[in-house]
Design an enzyme around this catalytic site. Structure first.
Site, PDB file in Angstrom:
ATOM      1  N   TYR A 156     -15.753   4.125 -77.565  1.00  0.00           N
ATOM      2  CA  TYR A 156     -17.147   3.775 -77.864  1.00  0.00           C
ATOM      3  C   TYR A 156     -18.112   4.763 -77.197  1.00  0.00           C
ATOM      4  CZ  TYR A 156     -21.287   0.711 -78.236  1.00  0.00           C
ATOM      5  OH  TYR A 156     -22.529   0.188 -78.503  1.00  0.00           O
ATOM      6  N   LYS A 160     -20.739   7.382 -78.985  1.00  0.00           N
ATOM      7  CA  LYS A 160     -22.184   7.323 -78.753  1.00  0.00           C
ATOM      8  C   LYS A 160     -22.718   8.634 -78.172  1.00  0.00           C
ATOM      9  CE  LYS A 160     -22.805   3.219 -80.383  1.00  0.00           C
ATOM     10  NZ  LYS A 160     -23.499   3.066 -81.666  1.00  0.00           N
TER      11      LYS A 160
END
Ligand code: NAI
Length: 248
Positions: A156, A160
């Site tokens: 994740y 990002k």
């Protein structure tokens, strides 16, 4: 007069959560809204109705943002239905958390595809339209963990961080065509995504937030409205943390 009168915004993954709050805020400032989500079910239909009730045109489209062909098709449909695309918010995102040594290839690929490749897909399809219009604002939904990293979220956090670098690169490539690109890095925002976190994790997060509260989807939507509107006409290639002052 609204900040976004006459503009058309595309918001991905906006049936609920932060995307929905952005769609509603943009609509309240006069923008017509095309939003996508994996399925247009009863909840998504209700979102469509809530947006329409603000007096703008709104339509939800079923599409998997991680799929390149699906995205090209849905952007073509949106362009046909709305006639223009002024704002793109790459918001669709998921988590598949786990420690690096236990993370499966599938966990990695899913998160990178849904969170990062999706933005490539949408920018690829929308930028030519914005270039013809000689204007556009692209907003990538990143995260504070994309700036600082986070144990247990390597996939994740990497996705990002990619969203931030993608926005900065687009800003450099397309600035001369009147297109701005920025990233928002929310901290702990109370949505379905964070509802599943344990109380222990939530308590730990809360201790790190100077404003002593989790953020609301509306807190993020306000910053997105600034970046979408002409109030930020000389702002590009930036990442704005919306995190209550938390520095991880
Ligand atoms: P959420 O889980 O409430 O909503 C995400 C939406 O995206 C859902 O409607 C979901 O169906 C949709 N979606 C998932 N995969 C999709 C796909 N392949 N194609 C199209 N739509 C898809 O999540 P939330 O909290 O609203 O998050 C929105 C964005 O903000 C995400 O990118 C998330 O990573 C980011 N974010 C959220 C934070 C939080 O604390 N909630 C913090 C930092 C960033």
């Amino acid at each position: 007069m609204g900040l976004l009168d006459g503009k058309t915004a595309v918001v991905t993954g906006a049936a609920r959560g932060i995307g929905k709050a952005i769609a509603l805020k943009f609509a309240s400032e006069g923008a017509n809204i095309a939003f996508t989500d994996l399925v247009i079910d009863e909840n998504a239909k209700n979102t469509e109705k809530e947006i329409e009730a603000l007096g703008v045109k709104a339509k939800g489209y079923a599409s998997n943002a991680a799929n390149f062909e699906d995205t090209a098709k849905v952007v073509g449909d949106i362009h046909n239905d709305f006639g223009r695309i002024d704002i793109l918010v790459n918001n669709a995102g998921i988590t598949r958390d786990g420690l690096m040594m236990r993370m499966s290839e599938q966990q990695w690929d899913m998160v990178i595809n849904v969170n990062l490749k999706s933005a490539f897909n949408f920018v690829h399809a929308c930028a030519p339209i914005m270039m013809r219009q000689k204007a556009g604002s692209i907003i990538n939904m990143a995260s504070v963990v994309g700036v600082h990293g986070n144990a247990g979220q390597a996939n994740y956090a990497a996705s990002k961080a990619g969203m931030i670098a993608l926005a900065k690169s687009i800003a450099q490539e397309l600035g001369s065509r009147g297109i701005r690109a920025n990233a928002i890095a929310p901290g702990f925002i109370m949505t379905d995504m964070t509802a599943s976190l344990s109380e222990e994790v939530k308590t730990e997060w809360a201790k790190k937030i100077p404003l002593r509260r989790g953020g609301s989807p509306e807190d993020v939507a306000d910053v997105a409205t600034f970046l979408a509107s002409d109030l930020s006409s000389y702002v590009s290639g930036q990442v704005i943390q919306v995190d209550g002052g938390m520095n991880m």
